[in-house]
Design an enzyme around this catalytic site. Structure first.
Site, PDB file in Angstrom:
ATOM      1  N   ASP A   1       1.765   3.940   2.959  1.00 22.19           N
ATOM      2  CA  ASP A   1       0.682   4.723   2.247  1.00 22.19           C
ATOM      3  C   ASP A   1       1.397   5.794   1.560  1.00 22.19           C
ATOM      4  O   ASP A   1       1.523   5.878   0.202  1.00 22.19           O
ATOM      5  CB  ASP A   1      -0.328   5.499   3.352  1.00 22.19           C
ATOM      6  CG  ASP A   1      -1.620   5.536   2.691  1.00 22.19           C
ATOM      7  OD1 ASP A   1      -1.806   5.556   1.534  1.00 22.19           O
ATOM      8  OD2 ASP A   1      -2.593   6.162   3.429  1.00 22.19           O
ATOM      9  N   ASP A   2       1.836   7.171   2.090  1.00 21.61           N
ATOM     10  CA  ASP A   2       2.359   8.268   1.481  1.00 21.61           C
ATOM     11  C   ASP A   2       3.323   8.727   2.289  1.00 21.61           C
ATOM     12  O   ASP A   2       3.375   9.694   3.039  1.00 21.61           O
ATOM     13  CB  ASP A   2       1.445   9.281   1.306  1.00 21.61           C
ATOM     14  CG  ASP A   2      -0.019   8.952   0.492  1.00 21.61           C
ATOM     15  OD1 ASP A   2       0.315   8.960  -0.505  1.00 21.61           O
ATOM     16  OD2 ASP A   2      -0.987   8.768   1.137  1.00 21.61           O
TER      17      ASP A   2
ATOM     18  N   GLU B   1     -11.466   3.353   5.647  1.00 17.99           N
ATOM     19  CA  GLU B   1     -10.320   4.383   6.172  1.00 17.99           C
ATOM     20  C   GLU B   1     -10.965   5.346   6.643  1.00 17.99           C
ATOM     21  O   GLU B   1     -10.782   5.291   7.771  1.00 17.99           O
ATOM     22  CB  GLU B   1      -9.324   4.768   4.902  1.00 17.99           C
ATOM     23  CG  GLU B   1      -8.391   5.770   5.426  1.00 17.99           C
ATOM     24  CD  GLU B   1      -7.499   6.474   4.235  1.00 17.99           C
ATOM     25  OE1 GLU B   1      -8.059   6.650   3.082  1.00 17.99           O
ATOM     26  OE2 GLU B   1      -6.598   7.266   4.663  1.00 17.99           O
TER      27      GLU B   1
ATOM     28  N   HIS C   1      -9.408   0.969  -1.816  1.00 14.60           N
ATOM     29  CA  HIS C   1      -9.436   1.678  -0.398  1.00 14.60           C
ATOM     30  C   HIS C   1     -10.784   1.692   0.136  1.00 14.60           C
ATOM     31  O   HIS C   1     -11.601   1.826  -0.689  1.00 14.60           O
ATOM     32  CB  HIS C   1      -9.049   2.983  -0.370  1.00 14.60           C
ATOM     33  CG  HIS C   1      -7.736   3.240  -0.628  1.00 14.60           C
ATOM     34  ND1 HIS C   1      -6.783   2.543  -1.539  1.00 14.60           N
ATOM     35  CD2 HIS C   1      -6.672   4.034   0.037  1.00 14.60           C
ATOM     36  CE1 HIS C   1      -5.508   3.227  -1.455  1.00 14.60           C
ATOM     37  NE2 HIS C   1      -5.427   3.855  -0.396  1.00 14.60           N
TER      38      HIS C   1
ATOM     39  N   HIS D   1       1.474   5.014  -2.342  1.00  8.59           N
ATOM     40  CA  HIS D   1       0.976   5.674  -3.636  1.00  8.59           C
ATOM     41  C   HIS D   1       2.484   6.183  -4.122  1.00  8.59           C
ATOM     42  O   HIS D   1       2.936   6.864  -3.266  1.00  8.59           O
ATOM     43  CB  HIS D   1       0.224   6.735  -3.220  1.00  8.59           C
ATOM     44  CG  HIS D   1      -1.154   6.216  -2.626  1.00  8.59           C
ATOM     45  ND1 HIS D   1      -2.281   5.817  -3.426  1.00  8.59           N
ATOM     46  CD2 HIS D   1      -1.334   5.777  -1.422  1.00  8.59           C
ATOM     47  CE1 HIS D   1      -3.414   5.347  -2.487  1.00  8.59           C
ATOM     48  NE2 HIS D   1      -2.717   5.304  -1.161  1.00  8.59           N
TER      49      HIS D   1
ATOM     50  N   HIS E   1       0.873  -1.218   0.142  1.00 11.63           N
ATOM     51  CA  HIS E   1       0.009   0.019  -0.127  1.00 11.63           C
ATOM     52  C   HIS E   1       1.030   1.391   0.155  1.00 11.63           C
ATOM     53  O   HIS E   1       1.381   1.908   0.829  1.00 11.63           O
ATOM     54  CB  HIS E   1      -0.866  -0.108   1.322  1.00 11.63           C
ATOM     55  CG  HIS E   1      -2.078   0.950   1.383  1.00 11.63           C
ATOM     56  ND1 HIS E   1      -3.087   0.853   1.900  1.00 11.63           N
ATOM     57  CD2 HIS E   1      -1.954   2.211   0.723  1.00 11.63           C
ATOM     58  CE1 HIS E   1      -3.933   2.035   1.863  1.00 11.63           C
ATOM     59  NE2 HIS E   1      -3.177   2.751   1.083  1.00 11.63           N
TER      60      HIS E   1
HETATM   61  N1  ADE Z   1      -4.463   8.810  -2.103  1.00 14.17           N
HETATM   62  C1  ADE Z   1      -3.210   8.910  -1.632  1.00 14.17           C
HETATM   63  N2  ADE Z   1      -3.096   8.510  -0.414  1.00 14.17           N
HETATM   64  C2  ADE Z   1      -4.431   8.038   0.075  1.00 14.17           C
HETATM   65  C3  ADE Z   1      -5.188   7.594   0.993  1.00 14.17           C
HETATM   66  N3  ADE Z   1      -4.541   7.333   2.362  1.00 14.17           N
HETATM   67  N4  ADE Z   1      -6.494   7.253   1.036  1.00 14.17           N
HETATM   68  C4  ADE Z   1      -7.181   7.680   0.085  1.00 14.17           C
HETATM   69  N5  ADE Z   1      -6.572   8.163  -1.150  1.00 14.17           N
HETATM   70  C5  ADE Z   1      -5.346   8.443  -1.097  1.00 14.17           C
HETATM   71 ZN    ZN Z   2      -3.668   4.972   0.297  1.00 13.51          ZN
END
Ligand code: ADE
Ligand code: ZN
Length: 330
Positions: free
Chosen positions: A270-271, A192, A189, A11, A9
């Site tokens: 994630d990011d 969340e 997703h 991006h 996971h």
């Molecule tokens: N795009 C990038 N990170 C995300 C996240 N945590 N949830 C939804 N979309 C995303």
């Molecule tokens: Zn994500």
């Protein structure tokens, strides 16, 4: 050496560190509305998913050429390798680029310039997962799948991301059916910020094989029982959950209870440029904040390979799993 793990996971646009953002801005003649990297970092205080997404989409303006996507991916792979990542299944958001006049080919071929040699250059096997933006229309998602057709030899699966609440999975039923018919793997997703019902719907309507986040499943005991029974993997992102306020503090993250319940949990970043750490940092953070044992950490690493889309190379999966079992904690 950190424990070997897969990242499921991630991006790629969320790996854009401030330093690289400014370097690419200079290279491409793009002006960012921040004086410098320090001023930009000060904007990394998020209230929720949307407040993060606003910055995430804004900074993408610096990504314009194949070389930009190649540099972005190589920077991620170098950091991931240093944190024990052996396999990465990487999300990208083509609609966010196409909307700015950067076409699908530039994105996919640019990323591939790094991913095609990632085994040799970084010791990491990779797969690409194309995400649809759920706050865009279902027609736009279908057009995006159409635009991806010349590049499907590079793309393993599809996902669904961006603003969750108000955009239930059912909106994307047709595009998921079309992707399945093309042989693409399916994730989304769900849970969340959105309710547990979105997780159930992603399974029932979209046929997803893995749920990204899935955190809010803990509110529905029947759903938890189903996820355990069917061994549906969840790609949790603990530091992301704290930064986007899905949980108040890491010490209250439900990961230990989820593992105790028998859920197939994985830990991911994630990011990472925005949320304070790459996947190894997430492992370290849950280890100290939640007091996870070495057995639990090994289980998380094992789960990451079990949950990966390595059905096309079971020999490689077996090799990674053997590395996990042989790993000695220092
Ligand atoms: N795009 C990038 N990170 C995300 C996240 N945590 N949830 C939804 N979309 C995303
Ligand atoms: Zn994500």
């Amino acid at each position: 050496m950190p424990i070997p793990k897969a990242e499921l996971h991630l991006h790629i646009e969320g790996t854009l560190e401030p330093e690289l953002a400014f370097a690419l801005a200079a290279r491409n003649g793009v002006t960012l509305p921040y004086a410098d990297t320090e001023a930009l970092r000060k904007a990394y205080l998020f209230e929720d998913l949307q407040s993060f997404l606003n910055l995430y989409y804004e900074l993408m303006a610096v990504l314009r050429t194949e070389r930009d996507f190649e540099d972005l991916a190589n920077a991620y792979l170098a950091r991931a390798a240093a944190q024990g990542v052996r396999h990465a299944e990487i999300f990208f958001d083509p609609q966010a680029h196409i909307a700015r006049g950067v076409d699908m080919g530039t994105v996919v071929e640019g990323l591939w310039r790094a991913l095609g040699d990632s085994g040799t250059n970084h010791g990491i096997s990779t797969r690409l997962i194309m995400c649809f933006l759920r706050d865009e229309s279902a027609d736009s998602a279908m057009e995006t799948l159409e635009a991806a057709k010349p590049y499907l030899h590079r793309i393993t699966g599809i996902g669904l991301d961006s603003a969750e609440v108000g955009h239930p999975p059912v909106k994307f039923r047709e595009v998921y059916e079309a992707a399945a018919a093309l042989g693409l793997r399916r994730v989304a997703h769900a849970g969340e910020e959105g309710p547990p019902a979105y997780i159930t719907e992603a399974l029932d309507v979209l046929g997803v094989e893995r749920v990204d986040h899935g955190l809010r499943c803990v509110e529905d005991a029947e759903l938890v029982a189903r996820l355990v029974r069917d061994r549906i993997p969840l790609t949790l992102c603990p530091l992301s959950n704290v930064r986007l306020r899905a949980v108040d503090v890491l010490a209250e993250h439900p990961l230990p209870a989820m593992l105790d319940a028998g859920l197939l949990c994985t830990v991911n970043s994630d990011d990472p440029a925005y949320f304070g750490g790459y996947v190894g940092d997430n492992f370290d953070a849950v280890r100290s904040a939640l007091g996870l044992s070495e057995d639990r950490l090994r289980e998380l690493a094992r789960n990451s390979f079990v949950a990966s889309f390595l059905e096309d190379d079971e020999e490689l999966r077996a090799r990674y799993l053997a590395e996990v079992e042989a790993y000695e904690f220092s």
